[in-house]
Design a protein around this motif. Sequence first.
Motif, PDB file in Angstrom:
ATOM      1  N   PRO A  98       1.680   7.020 -12.999  1.00  0.00           N
ATOM      2  CA  PRO A  98       1.655   6.366 -11.757  1.00  0.00           C
ATOM      3  C   PRO A  98       0.440   6.149 -10.938  1.00  0.00           C
ATOM      4  N   LEU A  99      -0.019   5.085 -10.446  1.00  0.00           N
ATOM      5  CA  LEU A  99      -1.225   5.165  -9.782  1.00  0.00           C
ATOM      6  C   LEU A  99      -1.076   5.419  -8.317  1.00  0.00           C
ATOM      7  N   PHE A 100      -0.065   5.007  -7.788  1.00  0.00           N
ATOM      8  CA  PHE A 100       0.243   5.405  -6.482  1.00  0.00           C
ATOM      9  C   PHE A 100       1.361   6.284  -6.278  1.00  0.00           C
ATOM     10  N   THR A 101       1.227   7.265  -5.510  1.00  0.00           N
ATOM     11  CA  THR A 101       2.297   8.267  -5.408  1.00  0.00           C
ATOM     12  C   THR A 101       3.419   7.745  -4.753  1.00  0.00           C
ATOM     13  N   LYS A 102       4.624   8.542  -4.821  1.00  0.00           N
ATOM     14  CA  LYS A 102       5.846   8.005  -4.122  1.00  0.00           C
ATOM     15  C   LYS A 102       5.711   7.715  -2.595  1.00  0.00           C
ATOM     16  N   LEU A 103       5.026   8.655  -2.047  1.00  0.00           N
ATOM     17  CA  LEU A 103       4.877   8.468  -0.629  1.00  0.00           C
ATOM     18  C   LEU A 103       3.886   7.445  -0.314  1.00  0.00           C
ATOM     19  N   ALA A 104       2.806   7.206  -1.186  1.00  0.00           N
ATOM     20  CA  ALA A 104       2.051   6.144  -0.891  1.00  0.00           C
ATOM     21  C   ALA A 104       2.617   4.716  -0.790  1.00  0.00           C
ATOM     22  N   HIS A 105       3.535   4.650  -2.104  1.00  0.00           N
ATOM     23  CA  HIS A 105       4.385   3.689  -2.139  1.00  0.00           C
ATOM     24  C   HIS A 105       5.386   3.102  -0.781  1.00  0.00           C
ATOM     25  N   HIS A 106       5.890   4.252  -0.187  1.00  0.00           N
ATOM     26  CA  HIS A 106       6.525   4.223   0.971  1.00  0.00           C
ATOM     27  C   HIS A 106       5.911   3.693   2.197  1.00  0.00           C
ATOM     28  N   HIS A 107       4.701   4.433   2.283  1.00  0.00           N
ATOM     29  CA  HIS A 107       3.645   3.845   3.547  1.00  0.00           C
ATOM     30  C   HIS A 107       3.254   2.432   3.130  1.00  0.00           C
ATOM     31  N   LEU A 108       2.945   1.818   1.892  1.00  0.00           N
ATOM     32  CA  LEU A 108       2.795   0.653   1.640  1.00  0.00           C
ATOM     33  C   LEU A 108       3.801  -0.431   2.119  1.00  0.00           C
ATOM     34  N   TRP A 109       5.190   0.149   1.722  1.00  0.00           N
ATOM     35  CA  TRP A 109       6.366  -0.756   1.985  1.00  0.00           C
ATOM     36  C   TRP A 109       6.514  -0.796   3.608  1.00  0.00           C
ATOM     37  N   ARG A 110       6.360   0.360   4.355  1.00  0.00           N
ATOM     38  CA  ARG A 110       6.928   0.406   5.510  1.00  0.00           C
ATOM     39  C   ARG A 110       5.879  -0.247   6.448  1.00  0.00           C
ATOM     40  N   ALA A 111       4.493  -0.333   6.178  1.00  0.00           N
ATOM     41  CA  ALA A 111       3.449  -1.039   6.934  1.00  0.00           C
ATOM     42  C   ALA A 111       3.460  -2.399   6.544  1.00  0.00           C
ATOM     43  N   ALA A 112       3.619  -2.938   5.478  1.00  0.00           N
ATOM     44  CA  ALA A 112       3.841  -4.364   4.975  1.00  0.00           C
ATOM     45  C   ALA A 112       5.243  -5.017   5.487  1.00  0.00           C
ATOM     46  N   ARG A 113       6.004  -4.212   5.848  1.00  0.00           N
ATOM     47  CA  ARG A 113       7.437  -4.835   6.415  1.00  0.00           C
ATOM     48  C   ARG A 113       8.089  -5.412   5.130  1.00  0.00           C
ATOM     49  N   GLY A 114       7.640  -5.023   3.784  1.00  0.00           N
ATOM     50  CA  GLY A 114       8.390  -5.792   2.701  1.00  0.00           C
ATOM     51  C   GLY A 114       7.730  -7.056   2.460  1.00  0.00           C
ATOM     52  N   VAL A 115       6.657  -7.297   3.102  1.00  0.00           N
ATOM     53  CA  VAL A 115       6.315  -8.927   2.916  1.00  0.00           C
ATOM     54  C   VAL A 115       5.367  -8.896   1.475  1.00  0.00           C
ATOM     55  N   PRO A 116       5.366  -9.494   0.623  1.00  0.00           N
ATOM     56  CA  PRO A 116       4.458  -9.415  -0.826  1.00  0.00           C
ATOM     57  C   PRO A 116       3.148  -9.590  -0.165  1.00  0.00           C
ATOM     58  N   ARG A 117       2.713 -10.610   0.391  1.00  0.00           N
ATOM     59  CA  ARG A 117       1.480 -10.847   0.602  1.00  0.00           C
ATOM     60  C   ARG A 117       0.525  -9.743   1.406  1.00  0.00           C
ATOM     61  N   LEU A 118       1.279  -8.951   2.524  1.00  0.00           N
ATOM     62  CA  LEU A 118       0.757  -7.788   3.017  1.00  0.00           C
ATOM     63  C   LEU A 118       0.728  -6.851   2.101  1.00  0.00           C
ATOM     64  N   LEU A 119       1.677  -6.522   1.080  1.00  0.00           N
ATOM     65  CA  LEU A 119       1.545  -5.438  -0.032  1.00  0.00           C
ATOM     66  C   LEU A 119       0.315  -5.654  -0.857  1.00  0.00           C
ATOM     67  N   ASN A 120       0.074  -6.850  -1.088  1.00  0.00           N
ATOM     68  CA  ASN A 120      -1.259  -7.205  -1.905  1.00  0.00           C
ATOM     69  C   ASN A 120      -2.361  -6.948  -1.304  1.00  0.00           C
ATOM     70  N   ILE A 121      -2.552  -7.232   0.117  1.00  0.00           N
ATOM     71  CA  ILE A 121      -3.698  -6.864   0.966  1.00  0.00           C
ATOM     72  C   ILE A 121      -3.825  -5.329   0.889  1.00  0.00           C
ATOM     73  N   LEU A 122      -2.977  -4.503   1.306  1.00  0.00           N
ATOM     74  CA  LEU A 122      -2.766  -3.024   1.439  1.00  0.00           C
ATOM     75  C   LEU A 122      -3.021  -2.532   0.116  1.00  0.00           C
ATOM     76  N   ALA A 123      -2.566  -2.892  -0.970  1.00  0.00           N
ATOM     77  CA  ALA A 123      -2.816  -2.281  -2.337  1.00  0.00           C
ATOM     78  C   ALA A 123      -4.071  -2.581  -2.661  1.00  0.00           C
ATOM     79  N   HIS A 124      -4.495  -3.718  -2.581  1.00  0.00           N
ATOM     80  CA  HIS A 124      -6.256  -4.036  -2.920  1.00  0.00           C
ATOM     81  C   HIS A 124      -6.900  -3.184  -2.299  1.00  0.00           C
ATOM     82  N   LYS A 125      -7.040  -3.086  -0.817  1.00  0.00           N
ATOM     83  CA  LYS A 125      -7.929  -2.055  -0.229  1.00  0.00           C
ATOM     84  C   LYS A 125      -7.658  -0.625  -0.430  1.00  0.00           C
ATOM     85  N   SER A 126      -6.454  -0.105  -0.778  1.00  0.00           N
ATOM     86  CA  SER A 126      -6.482   1.299  -1.199  1.00  0.00           C
ATOM     87  C   SER A 126      -7.089   1.611  -2.293  1.00  0.00           C
ATOM     88  N   MET A 127      -6.942   0.524  -3.397  1.00  0.00           N
ATOM     89  CA  MET A 127      -7.610   0.896  -4.621  1.00  0.00           C
ATOM     90  C   MET A 127      -9.043   0.659  -4.338  1.00  0.00           C
TER      91      MET A 127
END
Length: 296
Positions: A216-245
């Motif tokens: 797994p590339l993202f830790t479970k806690l990293a996934h949780h942070h992504l979801w919470r900050a993006a409020r479950g919105v796919p576009r924001l998940l894309n932006i945050l995942a891209h910047k994290s990488m």
Amino acid sequence: MYLDHLGLHEAPFTLPPHPGFYFGLPAHEEALQVLRWAIGQGEGFIKVTGEVGTGKTLLCRKLMEEGNLGDQEVRYAWLPNPHLLPCELKSALASALDMPRPEGWQQDLTGLLHQHLIQLQQAGVRVVVVMDEAQALPDYTLEALRLLGNLDSKSHQLLQVVLFGQPELNRRLAEDNLRQLRQRIAFACALRPLCREEAQAYVEHRLYTAGYRGAPLFTKLAHHHLWRAARGVPRLLNILAHKSMMLAYGGGERLITPRLVSEAIRDTEDTRLASGWRQWLQGSVHAMFSIWGKNG
């Protein structure tokens, strides 16, 4: 970029909707099934709503990419520009359907469209108009769409219309002057933000589709942070995942940790504002409990 660093053959989190990355999330699959069924039954107007970034345009393109419904040939007329006058709407539809345009065609565009739609029906072709960003359509253009939906042969409607829009479309259609169109909508479905488990599956699916293999590339806690900050919105998940990488690549790291996600959040306006609001609210709650404790 980070592709070679993380073993990817393409960027997994690009913002333009890419049907190749479509992931059958429950809300999207339910909407797609409703669309297939309603179009197959010849229902006149269908509505799909969802907040900004929840995947409406991707769903729209997925529907059109599928093409025919079984043995039924379907011709999709995609109209992505909502800022159209009624005459421009008809002209755009004529172009999308490759309608012949004899001399003086502008003078009887509705009649020519009617004839062309009858010819398509006789050839066994079902015509579906797909209107993106429908919440931005002016009232007179929505009314023109309704009137186009009235075009029929002796036994069948010649045109179906799918309206994709933000929740503002529901408020628009609730207005009294649009009640005739509202009553023509036979089926409606709404896209929702992703829950935590769906968000993690969504991110991992896109990584896999882009060629990632391994732990797994993202830790479970990293996934949780992504979801919470993006409020479950796919576009924001894309932006945050891209910047994290990107941050991982910049630091020579191969594991996305909560620290990297937090840095991405701080660099992203929408999530940063949401995070600030959340921290203010949490602080206010703690302060109230402190006051109650002292006064108790």
